[in-house]
Motif scaffolding. Structure first.
Motif, mmCIF file in Angstrom:
data_model
loop_
_atom_site.group_PDB
_atom_site.id
_atom_site.type_symbol
_atom_site.label_atom_id
_atom_site.label_comp_id
_atom_site.label_asym_id
_atom_site.label_seq_id
_atom_site.Cartn_x
_atom_site.Cartn_y
_atom_site.Cartn_z
ATOM 1 N N ARG A 91 1.252 -1.079 -0.080
ATOM 2 C CA ARG A 91 0.236 0.058 -0.409
ATOM 3 C C ARG A 91 0.474 1.216 -0.398
ATOM 4 N NH1 ARG A 91 -1.771 3.559 -1.250
ATOM 5 N NH2 ARG A 91 -3.677 4.472 -0.380
ATOM 6 N N GLU A 96 -0.286 7.649 -3.053
ATOM 7 C CA GLU A 96 -1.180 8.373 -3.363
ATOM 8 C C GLU A 96 -0.990 8.295 -4.753
ATOM 9 O OE1 GLU A 96 -3.996 9.737 -2.286
ATOM 10 O OE2 GLU A 96 -3.366 8.256 -0.528
ATOM 11 N N ARG A 106 -10.862 10.403 -8.615
ATOM 12 C CA ARG A 106 -11.085 10.048 -7.182
ATOM 13 C C ARG A 106 -11.167 10.507 -6.431
ATOM 14 N NH1 ARG A 106 -5.199 7.017 -7.007
ATOM 15 N NH2 ARG A 106 -4.876 8.849 -6.034
ATOM 16 N N ILE A 107 -12.474 9.927 -5.400
ATOM 17 C CA ILE A 107 -11.795 10.899 -4.015
ATOM 18 C C ILE A 107 -10.751 9.850 -2.652
ATOM 19 C CG2 ILE A 107 -13.674 10.864 -1.851
ATOM 20 C CD1 ILE A 107 -15.804 10.750 -3.811
ATOM 21 N N ASN A 108 -10.939 8.078 -3.410
ATOM 22 C CA ASN A 108 -9.955 7.311 -2.659
ATOM 23 C C ASN A 108 -9.643 5.921 -3.342
ATOM 24 O OD1 ASN A 108 -10.091 8.996 0.391
ATOM 25 N ND2 ASN A 108 -12.703 8.294 0.739
ATOM 26 N N LEU A 109 -8.167 6.092 -3.121
ATOM 27 C CA LEU A 109 -8.108 4.267 -3.935
ATOM 28 C C LEU A 109 -8.237 3.509 -2.921
ATOM 29 C CD1 LEU A 109 -4.210 4.180 -5.012
ATOM 30 C CD2 LEU A 109 -5.174 2.454 -3.769
ATOM 31 N N VAL A 110 -9.130 2.447 -3.235
ATOM 32 C CA VAL A 110 -9.262 1.651 -2.394
ATOM 33 C C VAL A 110 -8.928 0.566 -2.601
ATOM 34 C CG1 VAL A 110 -11.575 -0.063 -2.165
ATOM 35 C CG2 VAL A 110 -11.749 2.434 -3.460
ATOM 36 N N ASP A 132 -15.442 4.761 -3.649
ATOM 37 C CA ASP A 132 -14.716 5.381 -3.538
ATOM 38 C C ASP A 132 -15.261 5.959 -2.547
ATOM 39 O OD1 ASP A 132 -13.069 7.122 -5.023
ATOM 40 O OD2 ASP A 132 -15.051 7.849 -5.910
ATOM 41 N N ARG A 134 -15.830 5.348 1.191
ATOM 42 C CA ARG A 134 -15.615 5.517 1.909
ATOM 43 C C ARG A 134 -14.304 4.399 1.767
ATOM 44 N NH1 ARG A 134 -20.251 1.611 4.060
ATOM 45 N NH2 ARG A 134 -18.555 0.706 5.578
ATOM 46 N N GLY A 135 -13.387 4.534 0.925
ATOM 47 C CA GLY A 135 -12.564 4.054 0.658
ATOM 48 C C GLY A 135 -12.307 1.701 1.025
ATOM 49 N N GLU A 136 -13.444 1.462 1.231
ATOM 50 C CA GLU A 136 -13.417 -0.314 0.838
ATOM 51 C C GLU A 136 -14.003 -0.386 -0.028
ATOM 52 O OE1 GLU A 136 -14.865 -3.094 4.904
ATOM 53 O OE2 GLU A 136 -14.190 -0.844 5.224
ATOM 54 N N CYS A 169 -8.995 2.498 -8.768
ATOM 55 C CA CYS A 169 -10.115 3.666 -8.500
ATOM 56 C C CYS A 169 -10.730 3.653 -9.718
ATOM 57 C CB CYS A 169 -8.901 4.651 -9.033
ATOM 58 S SG CYS A 169 -7.696 4.639 -8.506
#
Ligand code: SF4
Length: 275
Positions: A91, A96, A106-110, A132, A134-136, A169
């Motif tokens: 990770r 990023e 993207r908001i979060n990388l999942v 996206d 919640r990142g999960e 993403c």
């Protein structure tokens, strides 16, 4: 009407029948993810053969010799990836990420979630809007259905398995990932699999299965039949988003899940638990 036509085409694809070319298909912005074939001929050409030092293998958990070579060209694409020795390091390596054109929106990388040494790993396509945010992975309606399959159907805790996607993403408007995006992101999935070393992978839907196996065969023809993913048993089955639209096919997924449970040597919950 257009949405109905798209759903119908998606259903034909999932059932193994041909639809229009994937590159021309748009996807509903808010609907569950479709599973469509990547246009393999558009994927970036393989990198040149790497030096032997970059060749990675799949050592078995019991220490026996590796069963299959890892896709060395994937490690060669990102030097140093093969040196990540646990999921946290992987990770951190991804960081990023801006390695493909999905990064800006993207908001979060999942990345993935679950037991880092799970016997069972689920691989889906790509994050949707809920994921996206919640990142999960698998936290929307389709995610709840996957959780039900795991917890009520298999009698396992969601935290006992590992869950991730081919693409980390969210593609804009939930469109299908494009071949260059798959080529950019799949080295991370392959490394995740190397690090988790599951006994069984369940490939969820056409896109994930085709990306893993590098085939164009529709999920309707692959599901229910064991595949080999570089020495790991892999069961293709329908994506939970497909099951939301086609609940009658839950019985087929249940049959696939029973096969997985047998392979893992786990007891089968009662038939009623998966309804
Ligand atoms: S989809 Fe994968 S390669 Fe593209 S930006 Fe996200 S993590 Fe990086």
């Amino acid at each position: 009407m257009l949405a109905s036509l798209r759903d119908y085409v998606e259903q034909l694809r999932e059932e193994g029948l041909e639809g229009p070319p994937a590159a021309t298909e748009a996807r509903p912005a808010a609907g569950p993810r479709a599973a469509a074939a990547p246009a393999r001929d558009k994927i970036a050409p393989p990198a040149p053969t790497p030096p032997a030092a970059m060749i990675a293998t799949h050592p078995a958990r019991d220490g026996s010799p590796a069963t299959a070579a890892a896709p060395t060209e994937l490690f060669y694409r990102y030097p140093g990836l093969e040196k990540t020795d646990d999921l946290a390091a992987l990770r951190e390596f991804i960081g990023e990420c801006t390695r493909c054109k999905l990064a800006p929106k993207r908001i979060n990388l999942v990345f993935g979630v679950g037991n880092p040494s799970a016997d069972l790993m689920f691989v889906g396509e790509a994050p949707g809007a809920d994921e996206d945010a919640r990142g999960e992975p698998f936290v929307g309606r389709a995610g709840q259905l996957l959780t039900d399959i795991i917890e009520r159907g298999m009698g396992m805790a969601r935290a006992e398995v590992y869950i991730c996607n081919v693409i980390k993403c969210r593609p804009p408007d939930n469109r299908n990932p494009e071949p260059d995006e798959v080529a950019a992101c799949e080295p991370f999935l392959f490394r995740q699999i190397d690090l988790v070393r599951p006994r069984v992978i369940v490939g969820l839907g056409t896109f994930a299965v085709q990306a893993l196996l590098k085939v164009k065969t529709p999920i309707g023809k692959l599901r229910g039949n064991w595949q080999d993913f570089r020495g790991i048993r892999m069961m293709p089955t329908f994506h939970p988003a497909y099951l939301l639209r086609n609940p009658a096919d839950k019985r087929l997924v249940w049959a696939d899940i029973q096969e997985v449970m047998r392979e893992l040597g786990r007891p089968l919950p009662s038939r009623g638990a998966q309804r």
